[in-house]
Design a protein around this motif. Structure first.
Motif, PDB file in Angstrom:
ATOM      1  N   LYS A  78     -53.825   2.220 -25.503  1.00  0.00           N
ATOM      2  CA  LYS A  78     -53.429   1.415 -24.337  1.00  0.00           C
ATOM      3  C   LYS A  78     -52.125   1.911 -23.729  1.00  0.00           C
ATOM      4  N   SER A  79     -51.177   2.288 -24.571  1.00  0.00           N
ATOM      5  CA  SER A  79     -49.905   2.769 -24.031  1.00  0.00           C
ATOM      6  C   SER A  79     -50.089   4.126 -23.345  1.00  0.00           C
ATOM      7  N   GLY A  80     -50.948   4.969 -23.870  1.00  0.00           N
ATOM      8  CA  GLY A  80     -51.234   6.246 -23.210  1.00  0.00           C
ATOM      9  C   GLY A  80     -51.907   6.054 -21.869  1.00  0.00           C
ATOM     10  N   GLU A  81     -52.825   5.089 -21.797  1.00  0.00           N
ATOM     11  CA  GLU A  81     -53.480   4.778 -20.525  1.00  0.00           C
ATOM     12  C   GLU A  81     -52.477   4.241 -19.510  1.00  0.00           C
ATOM     13  N   ALA A  82     -51.551   3.408 -19.980  1.00  0.00           N
ATOM     14  CA  ALA A  82     -50.543   2.841 -19.087  1.00  0.00           C
ATOM     15  C   ALA A  82     -49.600   3.914 -18.569  1.00  0.00           C
ATOM     16  N   ILE A  83     -49.177   4.814 -19.445  1.00  0.00           N
ATOM     17  CA  ILE A  83     -48.282   5.895 -19.021  1.00  0.00           C
ATOM     18  C   ILE A  83     -48.999   6.823 -18.040  1.00  0.00           C
ATOM     19  N   ASN A  84     -50.280   7.067 -18.283  1.00  0.00           N
ATOM     20  CA  ASN A  84     -51.078   7.880 -17.353  1.00  0.00           C
ATOM     21  C   ASN A  84     -51.147   7.227 -15.981  1.00  0.00           C
ATOM     22  N   ARG A  85     -51.335   5.907 -15.953  1.00  0.00           N
ATOM     23  CA  ARG A  85     -51.411   5.181 -14.684  1.00  0.00           C
ATOM     24  C   ARG A  85     -50.085   5.290 -13.922  1.00  0.00           C
ATOM     25  N   ILE A  86     -48.983   5.153 -14.645  1.00  0.00           N
ATOM     26  CA  ILE A  86     -47.664   5.243 -14.011  1.00  0.00           C
ATOM     27  C   ILE A  86     -47.417   6.656 -13.485  1.00  0.00           C
ATOM     28  N   LYS A  87     -47.782   7.675 -14.276  1.00  0.00           N
ATOM     29  CA  LYS A  87     -47.612   9.065 -13.830  1.00  0.00           C
ATOM     30  C   LYS A  87     -48.443   9.350 -12.589  1.00  0.00           C
ATOM     31  N   ASN A  88     -49.691   8.895 -12.571  1.00  0.00           N
ATOM     32  CA  ASN A  88     -50.556   9.138 -11.421  1.00  0.00           C
ATOM     33  C   ASN A  88     -50.042   8.432 -10.180  1.00  0.00           C
ATOM     34  N   ALA A  89     -49.531   7.225 -10.336  1.00  0.00           N
ATOM     35  CA  ALA A  89     -48.993   6.495  -9.191  1.00  0.00           C
ATOM     36  C   ALA A  89     -47.730   7.173  -8.671  1.00  0.00           C
ATOM     37  N   ALA A  90     -46.886   7.649  -9.569  1.00  0.00           N
ATOM     38  CA  ALA A  90     -45.675   8.362  -9.147  1.00  0.00           C
ATOM     39  C   ALA A  90     -46.040   9.655  -8.424  1.00  0.00           C
ATOM     40  N   PHE A  91     -47.046  10.362  -8.927  1.00  0.00           N
ATOM     41  CA  PHE A  91     -47.520  11.572  -8.247  1.00  0.00           C
ATOM     42  C   PHE A  91     -48.062  11.232  -6.857  1.00  0.00           C
ATOM     43  N   GLY A  92     -48.752  10.109  -6.749  1.00  0.00           N
ATOM     44  CA  GLY A  92     -49.261   9.675  -5.447  1.00  0.00           C
ATOM     45  C   GLY A  92     -48.154   9.380  -4.467  1.00  0.00           C
ATOM     46  N   ILE A  93     -47.076   8.772  -4.945  1.00  0.00           N
ATOM     47  CA  ILE A  93     -45.940   8.484  -4.067  1.00  0.00           C
ATOM     48  C   ILE A  93     -45.271   9.778  -3.621  1.00  0.00           C
TER      49      ILE A  93
END
Length: 88
Positions: free
Chosen positions: A56-71
Motif C-alpha cells: 500500500k505504501s509503494g502504491e501511494a508513493i507511486n501515485r504521488i510521483k505520477n501526480a508530481a510528474f503530471g504537474i
C-alpha cells in the motif's frame, strides 16, 4: 449558487477558432491541475493509512510521483507554449 453558474464551458460564444482553442487549453490546464493536486492529497492519505503495509505504501508513493510528474509536465507545456507565442 450552483457550480455551473460560475463555471462556463469554452466555445459557447461566437468566437474564432484560435480563441476557442485558447479557451479549451486554459480550462484543461485548470482541470488537470486540480486533478493532480487531488491525486497528491489522496496518495498522501493512502501513505498515512498504509500502517506499515509495503504494498500500500509503494502504491501511494507511486501515485504521488505520477501526480508530481503530471504537474511538471503541465507547467512544461505551459512554458513551451508561452515561449512560442506569448499571446495565447
Amino acid at each position: 449558487m450552483p457550480l455551473l453558474a460560475v463555471f462556463t464551458l469554452p466555445c459557447q460564444e461566437s468566437k474564432g477558432i484560435g480563441e476557442c482553442i485558447a479557451d479549451i487549453y486554459t480550462v484543461s490546464l485548470t482541470l488537470v491541475g486540480i486533478v493532480a493536486f487531488v491525486s497528491i492529497v489522496y496518495g498522501g492519505f493512502m501513505l498515512l493509512t498504509a500502517a506499515g503495509n509495503t504494498n500500500k505504501s509503494g502504491e501511494a508513493i507511486n501515485r504521488i510521483k505520477n501526480a508530481a510528474f503530471g504537474i511538471v509536465l503541465l507547467f512544461a507545456s505551459y512554458l513551451i507554449l508561452r515561449t512560442i507565442n506569448p499571446d495565447l
